[in-house]
Motif scaffolding. Structure first.
Motif, short mmCIF file in Angstrom:
data_model
loop_
_atom_site.label_atom_id
_atom_site.label_comp_id
_atom_site.label_asym_id
_atom_site.label_seq_id
_atom_site.Cartn_x
_atom_site.Cartn_y
_atom_site.Cartn_z
N GLU A 142 0.83 -1.21 0.00
CA GLU A 142 0.00 0.00 0.00
C GLU A 142 0.87 1.27 0.00
O GLU A 142 0.60 2.22 -0.73
N LEU A 143 1.92 1.21 0.80
CA LEU A 143 2.82 2.37 0.87
C LEU A 143 3.45 2.64 -0.49
O LEU A 143 3.55 3.78 -0.94
N ARG A 144 3.87 1.55 -1.16
CA ARG A 144 4.48 1.72 -2.47
C ARG A 144 3.46 2.29 -3.47
O ARG A 144 3.78 3.18 -4.26
N ASN A 145 2.24 1.80 -3.38
CA ASN A 145 1.21 2.31 -4.29
C ASN A 145 0.97 3.80 -4.08
O ASN A 145 0.55 4.50 -4.99
N GLU A 146 1.25 4.26 -2.86
CA GLU A 146 1.11 5.69 -2.60
C GLU A 146 2.36 6.46 -3.00
O GLU A 146 2.47 7.65 -2.74
N GLY A 147 3.34 5.76 -3.56
CA GLY A 147 4.51 6.45 -4.08
C GLY A 147 5.77 6.35 -3.25
O GLY A 147 6.78 6.99 -3.56
N ALA A 148 5.74 5.54 -2.19
CA ALA A 148 6.93 5.44 -1.34
C ALA A 148 7.98 4.57 -2.01
O ALA A 148 7.67 3.73 -2.85
N THR A 149 9.23 4.81 -1.64
CA THR A 149 10.33 3.96 -2.08
C THR A 149 10.79 3.18 -0.85
O THR A 149 10.97 3.76 0.22
N ILE A 150 10.97 1.87 -1.03
CA ILE A 150 11.22 1.04 0.15
C ILE A 150 12.39 0.09 -0.08
O ILE A 150 12.48 -0.59 -1.10
N LEU A 151 13.29 0.08 0.89
CA LEU A 151 14.35 -0.93 0.92
C LEU A 151 14.01 -1.89 2.06
O LEU A 151 13.99 -1.50 3.22
N LEU A 152 13.71 -3.13 1.67
CA LEU A 152 13.16 -4.09 2.62
C LEU A 152 14.17 -5.21 2.86
O LEU A 152 14.66 -5.83 1.93
N VAL A 153 14.47 -5.43 4.13
CA VAL A 153 15.33 -6.54 4.50
C VAL A 153 14.45 -7.62 5.11
O VAL A 153 13.65 -7.33 5.99
N GLU A 154 14.56 -8.84 4.61
CA GLU A 154 13.66 -9.90 5.11
C GLU A 154 14.33 -11.26 5.13
O GLU A 154 15.12 -11.59 4.26
N GLN A 155 13.95 -12.03 6.14
CA GLN A 155 14.32 -13.45 6.11
C GLN A 155 13.21 -14.26 5.46
O GLN A 155 13.43 -15.34 4.96
N ASN A 156 12.02 -13.68 5.51
CA ASN A 156 10.88 -14.32 4.87
C ASN A 156 10.96 -14.03 3.37
O ASN A 156 10.22 -13.24 2.81
N ALA A 157 11.92 -14.71 2.71
CA ALA A 157 12.30 -14.35 1.35
C ALA A 157 11.15 -14.51 0.37
O ALA A 157 10.97 -13.70 -0.53
N ASN A 158 10.38 -15.58 0.55
CA ASN A 158 9.32 -15.88 -0.40
C ASN A 158 8.35 -14.71 -0.52
O ASN A 158 8.09 -14.19 -1.61
N GLU A 159 7.82 -14.28 0.62
CA GLU A 159 6.88 -13.16 0.66
C GLU A 159 7.52 -11.88 0.14
O GLU A 159 6.93 -11.13 -0.64
N ALA A 160 8.73 -11.63 0.60
CA ALA A 160 9.40 -10.38 0.25
C ALA A 160 9.64 -10.28 -1.25
O ALA A 160 9.45 -9.23 -1.85
N LEU A 161 10.02 -11.39 -1.84
CA LEU A 161 10.27 -11.38 -3.28
C LEU A 161 8.98 -11.17 -4.06
O LEU A 161 8.96 -10.53 -5.11
N ARG A 162 7.91 -11.72 -3.51
CA ARG A 162 6.62 -11.64 -4.19
C ARG A 162 6.15 -10.19 -4.33
O ARG A 162 5.56 -9.82 -5.33
N ILE A 163 6.44 -9.36 -3.33
CA ILE A 163 5.94 -7.98 -3.38
C ILE A 163 6.97 -6.98 -3.90
O ILE A 163 6.64 -5.81 -4.07
N SER A 164 8.21 -7.41 -4.14
CA SER A 164 9.23 -6.42 -4.50
C SER A 164 9.51 -6.41 -5.99
O SER A 164 9.18 -7.35 -6.71
N ASP A 165 10.15 -5.33 -6.44
CA ASP A 165 10.49 -5.20 -7.85
C ASP A 165 11.81 -5.87 -8.17
O ASP A 165 11.95 -6.61 -9.12
N ARG A 166 12.79 -5.56 -7.32
CA ARG A 166 14.12 -6.14 -7.55
C ARG A 166 14.65 -6.67 -6.22
O ARG A 166 14.13 -6.30 -5.17
N ALA A 167 15.66 -7.52 -6.31
CA ALA A 167 16.18 -8.10 -5.07
C ALA A 167 17.67 -8.34 -5.15
O ALA A 167 18.25 -8.47 -6.24
#
Lengths: 298, 235
Positions: free
Chosen positions: B179-204
């Protein structure tokens, strides 16, 4: 033992306890943020007492100055000590700051000896302040009333400041989690400076009150009250201002009770009693009366 | 927007990050995945000024931010929601949010943003005068994210937002990130839950012992069988 005697000891205990409380607030604020046991805190009280004595002996100025000037000067002094002695040690192990604070304490004591004299001096209040009033058989001096009034007013002001102001909020946040405070952009040096300024100001006020109570000042007078006030802060729960106040008052009442109700030959052990009390409280409630557990802190 | 070039960070003699390069473009969600100790958190902490790099360059909107204090970096527009949430448990929810806007001078804007946070996270509004320590883990994570949004960042660093949360809450948190990204935010996300994180991100980026071993569009990483087995623990 009459009821009057008991009430009298209670009044004396409250008076001593409120001075411990004033000192303990500064110690607990600084410990809360920096995890530093500031041994030099009591020495600021001593300096405050000396500054106060200048205005006490000059009969032309109002007594108000003898309270306010040391309070303001010690606020400045506290900030100077913080910026010169402790700030360079940010990020250093806590023990380095601890040892530094012992060094600062010695420096202040010995500079005072050098600049003035190691000899104790009389600190005599104007007559009407020490005049006793008799209320239902309990003796008060105006000084007692002034002590209570001053301590209550200062505590209300401080609590309002800590709870309502932006800096107060930053201080509480820094005390809870210094890392998170830095991350969200709080200038923690500002918060630490504020803790030193406020705490040292109260130590300055305490200098006037302590000297007035005992009528004598010397360059080493601050150390033991400083350590006892730290005991009070630990009993109340280190890091908690409310705890420092309650701990200070309890400690004062307990100490006077120990001296007042036991045979006179025990009174030489009053300091030992204070530290024994600390040990007991720490055994029963390791976080003090109002202390946050480490779990809550993390 | 964020450019990290050849970053080298060490704790004493222990090297945590070496020769790391990473880019985040405006409007992207970029994920950094990797196992424990791979240097993910160290990288974020270096960007936000909590750690000083031995060498390398970090620039934000074209200007170097190496050596700036954390507060200066917050003021430039980077906000870091730390691992473990780190909300102020003894302060109220409102106070936590106000502190997130500590360096802002526009009182009116802060008020508007506070309302926005309450809209986004209704549970925070219901309990706004309670101590943050009374919130559940998931609610604390929402508060941590809301607190870091209160500085109005242009880049949000999110460190392990799903850590220790029940699966349903993990979903909720990732929904918020999207939702934040849809509102125009830029996000650098660090995750161990790789599956979910990859699903919502553009690049990794995949980090291993302090350096980037694989990078690319998230969709490619998800579908790379070798990678799934080797780095992401998926099969």
């Amino acid at each position: 033992m009459t009821m009057n005697y008991i009430l009298q000891q209670l009044v004396n205990g409250l008076a001593l306890g409120s001075i411990y409380a004033l000192l303990a607030i500064g110690l607990t604020m600084v410990y809360g943020i920096l995890r530093l046991i500031n041994f030099a805190h009591g020495d600021l009280m001593m300096l405050g007492a000396y500054v106060s004595s200048i205005f006490i002996s000059a009969t032309v100025v109002p007594i108000l100055f003898a309270v306010m000037i040391p309070t303001l000067l010690m606020a400045v002094m506290g900030l100077i000590v913080e910026r010169t002695a402790y700030k360079p040690l940010r990020g250093a192990p806590e023990v380095a700051m601890l040892i530094t604070s012992l060094g600062v304490s010695r420096l202040i004591q010995n500079s005072t000896v050098l600049a003035l004299s190691p000899q104790p001096r009389a600190f005599s209040l104007p007559g009407d302040l020490t005049k006793t009033m008799n209320v239902g058989g309990i003796r008060f001096t105006q000084l007692d009333v002034l002590t209570f009034a001053l301590v209550i007013v200062l505590m209300v002001l401080l609590t309002l400041y800590i709870n309502r102001s932006k800096t107060g909020m930053a201080m509480r946040a820094s005390s809870e989690n210094l890392q998170a405070a830095r991350l969200i952009g709080i200038n923690v040096n500002w918060a630490i400076g504020a803790a030193f300024v406020l705490g040292s100001a109260l130590a300055g006020t305490a200098g006037f009150l302590w000297a007035s109570r005992y009528g004598i000042i010397d360059p080493f007078m601050g150390f033991l009250p400083g350590v006892k006030a730290f005991v009070a802060a630990v009993i109340g729960g280190i890091g908690s201002i409310r705890g420092a106040v309650v701990g200070g008052v309890l400690l004062g009442v307990a100490e006077i009770g120990f001296v007042g109700f036991l045979p006179p030959e025990f009174s030489g052990y009053r300091d030992a009693f204070v530290f024994t009390l600390l040990l007991i409280v720490l055994l029963v409630r390791p976080n003090g009366l109002f202390g946050a557990s480490e779990v809550e802190r993390a | 927007m964020l450019e990290i070039r050849n970053l080298f960070v060490a704790y004493g003699k222990i090297v945590a990050v070496s020769k790391l390069s990473l880019t985040v473009n405006e409007g992207e969600i970029v994920t950094v995945v990797g196992s424990n100790g791979a240097g993910k958190t160290t990288t974020l902490r270096t960007v936000s000024g909590m750690l000083k790099p031995q060498s390398g360059e970090i620039s934000f909107k074209g200007r170097s931010i190496v050596g700036l204090s954390p507060e200066a970096i917050v003021t430039r527009g980077i906000s870091h929601s730390p691992e473990g949430r780190m909300v102020f448990g003894r302060l109220t929810i409102t106070e936590n949010l106000k502190l997130g806007a500590y360096n802002r001078k526009d009182a009116a804007g802060v008020k508007i943003d506070m309302e926005r946070m309450f809209e986004m996270f209704p549970v925070l509004e219901q309990r706004k005068s309670q101590r943050a320590g009374t919130l559940s883990g998931g609610e604390q994570q929402m508060l941590a994210i809301a607190r870091s949004l209160m500085s109005r960042p242009t880049l949000l660093l999110l460190d392990e937002p799903s850590l220790g949360l029940a699966p349903l809450l993990v979903e909720q948190i990732f929904d918020v990130v999207v939702e934040l990204r849809n509102e125009g935010a830029t996000i650098l996300l660090v995750e161990q839950n790789a599956n979910e994180a990859l699903r919502i991100s553009d690049r990794a980026y995949v980090l291993e012992t302090g350096t980037v071993t694989v990078e690319g569009p998230s969709i490619e990483l998800i579908n790379n069988p070798q990678l799934r087995a080797a780095y992401l623990g998926l099969d």
